[in-house]
Design an enzyme around this catalytic site. Structure first.
Site, PDB file in Angstrom:
ATOM      1  CD  GLU A   9      -1.402  -2.033   2.416  1.00  0.00           C
ATOM      2  OE1 GLU A   9      -0.213  -2.389   2.347  1.00  0.00           O
ATOM      3  OE2 GLU A   9      -2.187  -2.436   3.282  1.00  0.00           O
ATOM      4  CG  ASP A  81      -1.509  -3.084   6.089  1.00  0.00           C
ATOM      5  OD1 ASP A  81      -0.300  -3.300   5.894  1.00  0.00           O
ATOM      6  OD2 ASP A  81      -1.974  -1.957   6.314  1.00  0.00           O
ATOM      7  CG  ASP A  83      -6.158  -4.986   8.232  1.00  0.00           C
ATOM      8  OD1 ASP A  83      -6.161  -4.940   6.982  1.00  0.00           O
ATOM      9  OD2 ASP A  83      -5.837  -4.016   8.938  1.00  0.00           O
ATOM     10  CD  GLU A  85      -8.852   0.038   5.529  1.00  0.00           C
ATOM     11  OE1 GLU A  85      -8.676   1.097   4.925  1.00  0.00           O
ATOM     12  OE2 GLU A  85      -8.990  -0.031   6.765  1.00  0.00           O
ATOM     13  CE1 TYR A 286      -1.201  -2.924   9.541  1.00  0.00           C
ATOM     14  CE2 TYR A 286      -2.894  -4.390  10.401  1.00  0.00           C
ATOM     15  CZ  TYR A 286      -2.518  -3.341   9.576  1.00  0.00           C
ATOM     16  OH  TYR A 286      -3.451  -2.713   8.798  1.00  0.00           O
ATOM     17  NE  ARG A 288      -5.531   0.909  10.992  1.00  0.00           N
ATOM     18  CZ  ARG A 288      -4.778   1.376  10.004  1.00  0.00           C
ATOM     19  NH1 ARG A 288      -4.095   0.547   9.250  1.00  0.00           N
ATOM     20  NH2 ARG A 288      -4.702   2.674   9.766  1.00  0.00           N
ATOM     21  CG  HIS A 331      -3.625 -10.779  13.513  1.00  0.00           C
ATOM     22  ND1 HIS A 331      -4.598  -9.936  13.029  1.00  0.00           N
ATOM     23  CD2 HIS A 331      -3.440 -11.723  12.557  1.00  0.00           C
ATOM     24  CE1 HIS A 331      -4.975 -10.343  11.821  1.00  0.00           C
ATOM     25  NE2 HIS A 331      -4.286 -11.425  11.524  1.00  0.00           N
TER      26      HIS A 331
END
Length: 822
Positions: A9, A81, A83, A85, A286, A288, A331
């Site tokens: 990203e 990433d 997740d 999203e 990460y 989040r 995670h």
């Protein structure tokens, strides 16, 4: 030529990963999302099972075309990433680039060589269940926003605001803030008396003890002190309790946001931005995550670092289990990627956040602190109650050597060690105080405590907290600000040398720092939505929807069915609201003005809250009185309105000083004093109606003798437009019409004459005429410009700050886009 293309990203992430892969790999960035629902129109075909229409964002067309070229004849690895999203971004990339269905998808939770290589060895395909969970959230939020917002535009005319919006999570967040404000409004403070006594013990030491329970009235407090005049005080019991204190688990997204707010005063958005940079540079895992778990490798690395830095006795490996049943994927918690690196980050704030993450993660794998707590009970010969003194001593620091968790409690105190005491020991009292204490209302939310509340209610997920809070502040439904406290009298009774004396003291209460307050607009919109869309703003309903998204992610529920079940009832509510009455809370009738016999209304206008005396239909036009910024019309009483109407009005003349009148007033930049044609700003939050002549004279003298002088000041016109010389956050400036020009440090803004002002305006006009520093023929949306506060990058409609030390003339297009996505 490289045989493999890895797509991530962000450019920063791409740069870090490229350093770990060999020459057979090239890493490129998508600069975030590349496709979304269209800006205009809903973009969802309700009749076709809620089929979405996605468009490539205009500013990403060039990026997509470049990625298509790079992908030709290469093996593509989607490395967004790990997740929902990130999974959705990978899916959109696959669709937009025309990649094959079995395109390789790799995931990792830390950007280290080992993690990247392991991901390359174990690729998978895109998980469509995760994509559908994210897609369901996006479509549902678009349906709610697209259909509710027009209802607000038609039904709420609060100051003719046209940027009203509603959202599934944002509106619930506003409700939480509004309900807390109403709790505070309805709270009735009561006073009690706290008893504290000081005793003389051996070697000149003083022992402080208190009555465990406050006394309800002054009469009870006086009686207690009177009974203690002839009393004998002695130690009735001593209890020594060995205890331990355990460390907190490593950070989740929510707890990192809360602790960074408490300890570093970071906003939620600032914390996430800094954590993103640390993650992309390979320093932390990460950011989040719902998980408090650490991998076996991380636990072993932490143990090794603790033994080296503090000794084996400080180490204790732990496994933390995530309590929240709705936590997403299994995670890791947020931790350093390398525990031996004790400092990391490009700037001071990155370093401070990394230090916090490192200490919290290390402390979680350290031994408990061993504490010895002593509680002494003091008997009173004339009363049945006992006073209590407590203290503690740390016998073994354990994790406290590294880290102590913060607290939202404002008056939490650490207890010191008690002096040597013996049971039966008689004590000489030095003094005893009974101090009046008022009960406190519930605390207003900070950004961090609001995140905690959202998490407790199960509303939103780690990726949504920061943007949700930013949205409600941007929409002006909620404001984040400091507010000064008020003063009140408190009674203090002191027993000393056999005599009781009474004194009245003052205390400040109600001061707020970085707290969230609902605005009038926020209250109006909230009340309307609660009345007409109660289920949308219901906490359990919103949390249950998060559980539905979880089930979609696990492949248990079809996203179309979930949307359809929601939309059926929602559409009926929208139609009913469209036919119903407009919001009434924007105009609050308070009563009748006894002087004129006209009705008094509290209203909200374009420029804030105000009082209206009289109605538009009266023969005589209504009169208006502005209310202080932050006044909530829903809680304004008739008596308060009369006090405002009968009290002093602004501008208010305070009298003469050295032949010139002193006038206090409030302008768009806050309250000020006007004296002899010059302006003197009052302190932030200071009420101009309470300023005395003495205070104004002291302010004038202080400002005249200091460096600030008397800015802003008016100058004569230049070329037909008014000129003001002022001082802002970036230093002194000239305002000419609607344009601003910086005043060089070599010039004194207090002594500049008209000729110098004209010269600086002319120079500023020449500079403004040539403000484009650099353009890029390959992308006309990006420019490097020179603005009022220095060079910056313009990407479409966004302005991006250029970091210190970067030469704007040398920036490449790729570097500009990289800075824009950071």
């Amino acid at each position: 030529m490289s045989k493999n293309l890895v797509i991530v990203e962000s450019p920063a992430k791409a740069k870090t990963i490229e350093g770990y892969l060999g020459k057979d790999f090239i890493v490129k960035s998508s600069f975030g999302h590349i496709r979304d629902l269209p800006d205009k129109g809903m973009g969802i075909d309700i009749e076709k099972d809620f089929e979405p229409t996605y468009q490539i964002s205009p500013d990403k067309v060039k990026v997509v075309n470049e990625l298509k070229k790079e992908a030709k004849d290469k093996e593509v690895w989607l490395a967004t990433d790990d997740d929902r999203e990130g999974e959705a971004i990978s899916w959109h990339l696959k669709e937009a680039l025309g990649l094959k269905p079995d395109t390789k998808r790799i995931v990792f939770r830390e950007i280290t060589k080992n993690a990247i290589n392991k991901a390359i060895e174990t690729p998978r395909t895109i998980d469509l269940d995760l994509v559908n969970a994210q897609q369901a959230r996006r479509i549902l939020d678009r349906l709610v926003g697209f259909q509710l917002s027009p209802v607000l535009w038609r039904k709420i005319k609060a100051g003719e605001r046209k940027n009203l919006s509603a959202g599934r999570v944002q509106s619930v967040t506003v409700r939480i803030v509004v309900e807390r404000e109403r709790e505070i409004e309805q709270f009735k403070s009561t006073s009690t008396y706290k008893i504290v006594a000081d005793f003389h013990v051996s070697n000149g030491k003083v022992l402080s003890a208190e009555l465990p329970k406050n006394l309800e009235t002054r009469e009870q407090a006086e009686q207690f002190l009177n009974d203690c005049v002839q009393a004998i005080f002695s130690i009735s019991s001593l209890e020594v309790k060995p205890t331990t204190k355990s460390p907190a688990p490593p950070f989740t997204t929510s707890t990192l946001q809360q602790e960074a707010s408490r300890k570093l005063s970071f906003s939620v958005q600032q914390t996430m931005t800094l954590a993103q940079r640390l993650y992309e540079s390979g320093k932390i895992t990460y950011m989040r995550t719902d998980s408090t778990n650490l991998s076996a490798e991380a636990v072993a690395a932490a143990k090794d670092q603790i033994a080296k830095a503090y000794g084996e006795e400080f180490s204790k490996s732990r496994v933390f289990k995530t309590k929240d049943k709705s936590a997403q994927e299994a995670h890791e918690a947020i931790r350093p990627t390398d525990f031996s690196v004790m400092s990391a980050g490009e700037d001071r704030n990155e370093k401070r956040l990394y230090d916090l993450i490192w200490k919290r993660a290390i402390a979680s794998q350290m031994a408990e602190a061993k504490i010895e707590r002593t509680i002494a009970k003091i008997g009173i010969s004339t009363r049945p109650e006992e006073l209590t003194a407590s203290g503690e001593v740390i016998k073994f620091e354990g994790f406290l050597k590294v880290y102590m968790e913060g607290s939202d409690e404002e008056d939490e105190e650490s207890k010191g060690m008690l002096p040597p005491l013996n049971v039966g020991q008689t004590l000489d009292m030095l003094q005893m105080k009974a101090t009046e204490r008022y009960s406190r209302p519930p605390a207003r939310y900070t950004e961090a405590s609001l995140v905690k509340k959202l998490e407790e209610l199960g509303i939103g997920r780690p990726s949504t907290y920061a943007p949700t809070i930013s949205t409600v502040i941007k929409r002006e439904y909620v404001v984040k600000e400091d507010r000064p406290g008020q003063t009140r009298d408190i009674t203090e009774l002191v027993l000393k040398e056999g005599q009781i004396q009474s004194a009245v003291k003052q205390e400040t209460f109600g001061s707020e720092k970085a707290k969230l307050f609902p605005t009038n607009l926020g209250m109006i919109v909230n009340d309307y939505l609660v009345e007409n869309f109660e289920n949308i703003l219901d906490y359990k309903f919103t949390a249950d929807m998060e559980a539905d998204f979880d089930e979609i992610a696990e492949g248990k529920v079809s996203w179309q069915k979930m949307i359809k079940d929601f939309y059926k009832d929602f559409q009926v509510k929208v139609e009913q609201a469209a036919e119903g009455a407009s919001a009434s809370t924007q105009s609050h009738e308070l009563g009748v003005d006894p002087d004129s016999g006209k009705k008094i209304f509290a209203k909200v206008g374009r420029f804030g809250p105000y009082l209206q005396i009289g109605e538009a239909t009266d023969e005589e036009k209504p009169t208006f009185v502005s209310l202080k910024k932050g006044t909530l019309i829903s809680s304004l009483t008739y008596e308060e309105a009369l006090d405002i109407l009968r009290g002093p009005k602004l501008p208010l003349e305070l009298g003469l000083h050295e032949g010139h009148p002193i006038v206090v007033n409030e302008g768009r930049y806050g309250p000020y004093v006007l004296y002899n044609g010059k302006f003197y700003n009052l302190d932030k939050g200071e009420d101009p109606l309470t300023v005395t002549k003495e205070r104004a004279i002291a302010l004038i003298a202080a400002k005249q003798s200091g460096a600030e002088g008397s800015l802003p000041r008016e100058m004569s016109e230049y070329d037909g437009q008014a000129v003001t010389i002022g001082k802002g956050r970036f230093g002194p400036y000239i305002k000419w019409g609607s344009k601003y020009f910086n005043i060089p440090k070599t010039e004194d803004p207090l002594t500049m004459d008209d000729a110098k002002v004209a010269e600086l305006i002319q120079a500023g006009q020449k500079e403004a005429a040539n403000k484009v520093i650099k353009e890029f023929p390959e992308n006309d949306k990006v420019k490097v410009l020179n603005g009022r506060y220095g060079p910056y990058i313009q990407i479409g409609k966004r302005n991006v700050k250029i970091p210190k030390g970067v030469e704007p003339e040398n920036l490449t297009l790729e570097e500009c886009l990289k800075l824009g996505s950071a």
